[in-house]
Write an enzyme that holds these catalytic residues in place. Structure first.
Site, PDB file in Angstrom:
ATOM      1  N   GLY A  38       0.814  -1.202   0.000  1.00 16.51           N
ATOM      2  CA  GLY A  38       0.000   0.000   0.000  1.00 16.51           C
ATOM      3  C   GLY A  38       0.849   1.255   0.000  1.00 16.51           C
ATOM      4  CB  VAL A  51      17.795   9.053  -5.872  1.00 12.12           C
ATOM      5  CG1 VAL A  51      18.520   9.611  -7.098  1.00 12.12           C
ATOM      6  CG2 VAL A  51      16.864   7.915  -6.288  1.00 12.12           C
ATOM      7  NE  ARG A  99      -2.107  -4.741  -1.511  1.00 14.38           N
ATOM      8  CZ  ARG A  99      -1.518  -4.266  -0.424  1.00 14.38           C
ATOM      9  NH1 ARG A  99      -0.456  -4.881   0.066  1.00 14.38           N
ATOM     10  NH2 ARG A  99      -1.974  -3.186   0.188  1.00 14.38           N
ATOM     11  CG  ASP A 130       3.120  -6.851   7.603  1.00 19.64           C
ATOM     12  OD1 ASP A 130       2.612  -6.232   6.655  1.00 19.64           O
ATOM     13  OD2 ASP A 130       2.460  -7.596   8.348  1.00 19.64           O
ATOM     14  N   GLY A 131       4.315  -7.044   4.647  1.00 21.58           N
ATOM     15  CA  GLY A 131       4.255  -7.930   3.493  1.00 21.58           C
ATOM     16  C   GLY A 131       5.432  -7.722   2.568  1.00 21.58           C
ATOM     17  CB  THR A 153       2.843   0.730   6.508  1.00 22.94           C
ATOM     18  OG1 THR A 153       1.504   0.416   6.919  1.00 22.94           O
ATOM     19  CG2 THR A 153       3.771   0.546   7.697  1.00 22.94           C
ATOM     20  CG  ASP A 155      -2.152   0.061   8.876  1.00 22.59           C
ATOM     21  OD1 ASP A 155      -2.955   0.997   8.726  1.00 22.59           O
ATOM     22  OD2 ASP A 155      -2.274  -1.042   8.329  1.00 22.59           O
ATOM     23  NE  ARG A 199      -6.837  -5.285   5.991  1.00 18.24           N
ATOM     24  CZ  ARG A 199      -6.483  -5.456   4.710  1.00 18.24           C
ATOM     25  NH1 ARG A 199      -5.737  -6.482   4.350  1.00 18.24           N
ATOM     26  NH2 ARG A 199      -6.867  -4.575   3.798  1.00 18.24           N
ATOM     27  CE  LYS A 239     -20.703  12.111  32.091  1.00 18.05           C
ATOM     28  NZ  LYS A 239     -19.366  11.574  31.718  1.00 18.05           N
ATOM     29  CD  GLU A 250      -8.827  -1.144   7.729  1.00 23.65           C
ATOM     30  OE1 GLU A 250      -9.556  -1.649   6.859  1.00 23.65           O
ATOM     31  OE2 GLU A 250      -7.740  -0.570   7.480  1.00 23.65           O
ATOM     32  CD  GLN A 280      -8.211   6.733   7.339  1.00 23.19           C
ATOM     33  OE1 GLN A 280      -7.812   6.557   8.486  1.00 23.19           O
ATOM     34  NE2 GLN A 280      -9.096   5.944   6.762  1.00 23.19           N
ATOM     35  NE  ARG A 281      -3.380   2.092   1.850  1.00 24.71           N
ATOM     36  CZ  ARG A 281      -3.458   0.943   1.213  1.00 24.71           C
ATOM     37  NH1 ARG A 281      -3.546   0.939  -0.113  1.00 24.71           N
ATOM     38  NH2 ARG A 281      -3.453  -0.194   1.865  1.00 24.71           N
TER      39      ARG A 281
END
Length: 348
Positions: A38, A51, A99, A130-131, A153, A155, A199, A239, A250, A280-281
């Site tokens: 992602g 670079v 992917r 991690d993937g 990432t 996350d 996730r 209140k 999620e 959000q990405r």
């Protein structure tokens, strides 16, 4: 970047191996860089840092398009300092990402290794989660190509670094949406249940809950029952609160919809569920992500020059750290429990 037949190793016309070069005991002359999985705001800043750091050290850089999918198809080309001009402020990744099921097979990784050898690559920098690190780890184990990972990432779920590239921007994006929804919720005396990404981790949810003044937050790391939210909402109404904000990661069982349904069933109050999703990405990376990406891109090049391999570069308490790739997914990274407690304390 242009695709071409692999050139013979020779000084790139844009490289300046002159002043301020650092020791290069590993004898690195050419490295490759790719983004995988992602996308995350700040990936372009990391590419730029890789670079330009390499250029400053007299090292050539080969850019790989479309991550591991492009690597096993041979989508490689030289990158120079001017190729990464004016990308530090851009979201997404100019190298593109994808992917790849093929990369999960030994045959796919063998093809990628073949192309890296044809391009005389001495090491590979992988920017991803991690993937992506799994794919990088197996490439090194099976074919001996030194690999350094950069955590990219939103996350923030990789062990071995306080923060990952893209996390700060994702939190700001989600918080902006929460602020707008709070205005609507208060005006109509409604309850908004807002689902943020995460996730397997609740880092974004906890930060957004505290910064957005949420009444409740649900995260995958905590198994509290969804029924708890009913009491929270009832107490808020008692209140005199005109509207409530509930944040749900999620990955929490059932997601925001389950929480929203519980509130409606338990209180009869009007409830709206909003799933922020992939918004959000995207977007321009905030300063913190650009700075983190720049530091880690530089550190990744230095790590390869030092002969390091199979590690992720990260930051802990502001200092550059190195963590074996397999440890980044074998050990879990918990949310900030003090902040999690704070979110509940301040919801009164």
């Amino acid at each position: 970047m242009t695709d071409a037949t692999p050139p013979q190793t020779a000084p790139h016309p844009l490289l300046d191996p002159g002043a301020c070069a650092s020791p290069n005991p590993a004898g690195v002359r050419r490295i490759a860089v790719l983004t995988s999985g992602g996308d995350a705001p700040g990936m372009n800043a990391a590419i730029r840092a890789v670079v330009r750091t390499a250029s400053h050290q007299g090292i050539e850089v080969v850019g790989v398009r479309r991550g591991f999918a492009g690597l096993h198809r041979g989508e490689l080309g030289l990158l120079g300092p001017r190729d990464v001009a004016n990308i530090i402020q851009r979201g997404g990744t100019t190298l593109l990402t994808a992917r790849s099921r093929t990369w999960r097979t030994p045959e796919g990784r063998a093809l990628g290794a073949k192309y890296l050898r044809e391009w005389d690559v001495d090491g590979l920098v992988v920017i991803g989660g991690d993937g992506s690190f799994h794919g990088a780890h197996f490439l090194q184990e099976e074919h001996g190509i030194p690999v350094i990972g950069i955590p990219g990432t939103i996350d923030n779920d990789l062990y071995g670094t306080d923060y990952t590239i893209g996390y700060f921007t994702a939190v700001e994006t989600a918080l902006d949406a929460v602020d707008k929804l709070r205005d609507t919720g208060a005006s109509h005396e409604r309850i908004f249940v807002i689902e943020v990404m995460g996730r397997h981790a609740g880092h974004i949810a906890v930060d957004v809950a505290v910064a957005g003044g949420a009444e409740e937050v649900f995260i995958p790391e905590d198994g509290k029952p969804v029924s708890d939210v009913v009491q929270t909402v009832q107490e808020s109404v008692a209140k005199g609160k005109r509207g409530s904000i509930i944040i749900v990661a999620e990955g929490y069982a059932g997601g925001a919809q389950a929480v929203g349904d519980a509130i409606t069933a338990g209180t009869g109050l009007e409830t709206r569920v909003t799933i922020l999703g992939h918004i959000q990405r995207g977007g321009t990376p905030v300063a913190s992500d650009r700075i983190l990406a720049s530091r880690l891109g530089e550190a990744a090049v230095f790590a390869l020059m030092e002969g390091r391999r199979g590690e992720m570069v990260g930051t802990t308490c502001g200092q550059i750290t190195h963590t074996p790739l397999h440890v980044t997914w074998e050990r879990s990274k918990d949310v900030n429990r003090d902040l999690y407690r704070c979110a509940k304390t301040l919801s009164v």
